[in-house]
Design a protein around this motif. Structure first.
Motif, short mmCIF file in Angstrom:
data_model
loop_
_atom_site.label_atom_id
_atom_site.label_comp_id
_atom_site.label_asym_id
_atom_site.label_seq_id
_atom_site.Cartn_x
_atom_site.Cartn_y
_atom_site.Cartn_z
N ASN A 43 0.84 -1.21 0.00
CA ASN A 43 0.00 0.00 0.00
C ASN A 43 0.87 1.25 0.00
O ASN A 43 0.60 2.22 -0.73
CB ASN A 43 -0.92 0.01 1.22
CG ASN A 43 -2.14 -0.88 1.04
OD1 ASN A 43 -2.72 -0.94 -0.04
ND2 ASN A 43 -2.52 -1.59 2.07
N ASN A 44 1.91 1.25 0.83
CA ASN A 44 2.79 2.42 0.92
C ASN A 44 3.53 2.67 -0.39
O ASN A 44 3.71 3.82 -0.81
CB ASN A 44 3.78 2.25 2.07
CG ASN A 44 3.11 2.32 3.43
OD1 ASN A 44 2.00 2.82 3.56
ND2 ASN A 44 3.77 1.80 4.45
N LEU A 45 3.98 1.59 -1.03
CA LEU A 45 4.66 1.75 -2.32
C LEU A 45 3.73 2.37 -3.36
O LEU A 45 4.13 3.27 -4.11
CB LEU A 45 5.19 0.40 -2.81
CG LEU A 45 6.45 -0.12 -2.12
CD1 LEU A 45 6.67 -1.59 -2.44
CD2 LEU A 45 7.68 0.70 -2.53
N CYS A 46 2.51 1.88 -3.43
CA CYS A 46 1.53 2.44 -4.36
C CYS A 46 1.30 3.92 -4.10
O CYS A 46 1.35 4.75 -5.01
CB CYS A 46 0.20 1.68 -4.24
SG CYS A 46 0.12 0.15 -5.17
N ASN A 47 1.06 4.24 -2.84
CA ASN A 47 0.77 5.63 -2.47
C ASN A 47 1.95 6.54 -2.77
O ASN A 47 1.80 7.62 -3.35
CB ASN A 47 0.42 5.72 -0.98
CG ASN A 47 -0.90 5.05 -0.64
OD1 ASN A 47 -1.77 4.94 -1.49
ND2 ASN A 47 -1.04 4.61 0.60
N ASN A 48 3.13 6.12 -2.35
CA ASN A 48 4.30 6.98 -2.48
C ASN A 48 4.75 7.16 -3.93
O ASN A 48 5.12 8.26 -4.35
CB ASN A 48 5.45 6.42 -1.64
CG ASN A 48 5.15 6.46 -0.15
OD1 ASN A 48 4.25 7.15 0.28
ND2 ASN A 48 5.91 5.70 0.63
N LEU A 49 4.72 6.08 -4.72
CA LEU A 49 5.10 6.19 -6.12
C LEU A 49 4.09 7.03 -6.90
O LEU A 49 4.46 7.86 -7.74
CB LEU A 49 5.24 4.81 -6.75
CG LEU A 49 6.53 4.06 -6.41
CD1 LEU A 49 6.44 2.60 -6.87
CD2 LEU A 49 7.74 4.74 -7.06
N ALA A 50 2.81 6.81 -6.64
CA ALA A 50 1.78 7.57 -7.34
C ALA A 50 1.92 9.07 -7.04
O ALA A 50 1.79 9.91 -7.95
CB ALA A 50 0.39 7.07 -6.93
N THR A 51 2.21 9.39 -5.79
CA THR A 51 2.38 10.79 -5.41
C THR A 51 3.62 11.39 -6.04
O THR A 51 3.58 12.48 -6.61
CB THR A 51 2.47 10.91 -3.88
OG1 THR A 51 1.26 10.42 -3.29
CG2 THR A 51 2.67 12.36 -3.46
N LYS A 52 4.73 10.68 -5.96
CA LYS A 52 6.00 11.20 -6.48
C LYS A 52 5.96 11.38 -7.99
O LYS A 52 6.49 12.36 -8.53
CB LYS A 52 7.14 10.23 -6.11
CG LYS A 52 8.52 10.78 -6.41
CD LYS A 52 8.81 11.97 -5.50
CE LYS A 52 10.22 12.47 -5.66
NZ LYS A 52 10.51 13.60 -4.75
N MET A 53 5.33 10.44 -8.69
CA MET A 53 5.30 10.47 -10.15
C MET A 53 4.08 11.22 -10.69
O MET A 53 3.96 11.38 -11.91
CB MET A 53 5.31 9.05 -10.70
CG MET A 53 6.55 8.24 -10.34
SD MET A 53 6.45 6.53 -10.93
CE MET A 53 6.45 6.79 -12.72
N ASN A 54 3.19 11.64 -9.81
CA ASN A 54 1.95 12.29 -10.23
C ASN A 54 1.21 11.43 -11.25
O ASN A 54 0.82 11.87 -12.33
CB ASN A 54 2.22 13.68 -10.82
CG ASN A 54 0.96 14.48 -11.01
OD1 ASN A 54 -0.03 14.29 -10.29
ND2 ASN A 54 0.96 15.38 -11.99
N THR A 55 1.05 10.16 -10.87
CA THR A 55 0.39 9.18 -11.74
C THR A 55 -0.73 8.51 -10.94
O THR A 55 -0.69 8.53 -9.70
CB THR A 55 1.42 8.14 -12.24
OG1 THR A 55 0.88 7.43 -13.35
CG2 THR A 55 1.82 7.15 -11.15
#
Length: 220
Positions: free
Chosen positions: A105-117
């Motif tokens: 869950n944290n990987l999904c949240n953090n990558l989506a936020t960082k990449m604006n995806t």
């Protein structure tokens, strides 16, 4: 901790290919090797499937991780779809009972936020070989869709790849209560060496009680 980092595809198996022929295998390797460096800078042990553009079977990958008795198996991939507008990050687990549910869950949240995806969330499969055959908790990251021209272009930028690797690294380290080490010179102080583990544990606890929170025991 001992991490097994699996960089998707390689060699004769390029994986997904972007609109201008950017290879999944190349990008997964670049990102993965940066993640490896960050984990090792934080004094984590890291085993990888490959460190160059070479092919290894799925069976080889999990057998190597199992033989090394790794604590966690992390597989890094790029997604692809016939719908070239598809985009977003997702993470795959074997099932809902995985010990890596929070990390996923944290990987999904953090990558989506960082990449604006878009955050496509955590998904489950009992068919993915690296999830099914690894003895340790395992997850597979689909960073984004290389089949999307916008995303492929994003992945051509080394600064963006560093941001992705930093996000993955910091999320993995946070899961084991550690933090990423800043780039540059880093100094480590050792204050004891013992044959008896109890003595090592006692000294570690004493150091923590005096405010040295980043205190660890290593075997040689």
């Amino acid at each position: 901790m001992k991490w097994y980092l699996d960089f998707g595809h390689g060699g004769k198996d390029s994986g997904a290919i972007g609109p201008t022929n950017l290879k999944e295998s190349d990008i997964a390797l670049k990102i993965g090797m940066m993640v490896k460096e960050k984990l090792e800078n934080a004094f984590e042990k890291v085993i990888t499937t490959r460190d160059n553009d070479k092919y290894y079977s799925l069976d080889y990958r999990t057998k190597k991780a199992n033989n090394e008795n790794c604590d966690y198996f992390i597989s890094i991939h790029l997604n692809s779809a016939s719908n070239t507008s598809a985009k977003g990050c997702e993470v795959w687990l074997y099932d809902e009972n995985s010990k890596l549910q929070t990390l996923a869950n944290n990987l999904c949240n953090n990558l989506a936020t960082k990449m604006n995806t878009p955050n496509r969330g955590v998904k489950y499969s009992k068919k993915l070989a690296v999830l099914k055959n690894s003895k340790m908790p395992a997850l597979l990251i689909e960073i984004d869709f290389i089949s999307n021209k916008e995303i492929e272009n994003y992945l051509k930028n080394d600064k963006n790849l560093k941001n992705i690797s930093d996000t993955i690294s910091s999320t993995l380290l946070s899961f084991v209560n550690k933090s990423i080490v800043n780039d540059g010179v880093f100094y480590r102080v050792c204050i004891g060496s013992f044959n008896n583990k109890d003595n090592a544990v006692n000294l570690k606890n004493e150091a923590i009680s005096k405010g040295f929170k980043d205190t660890h025991i290593y075997t040689t």
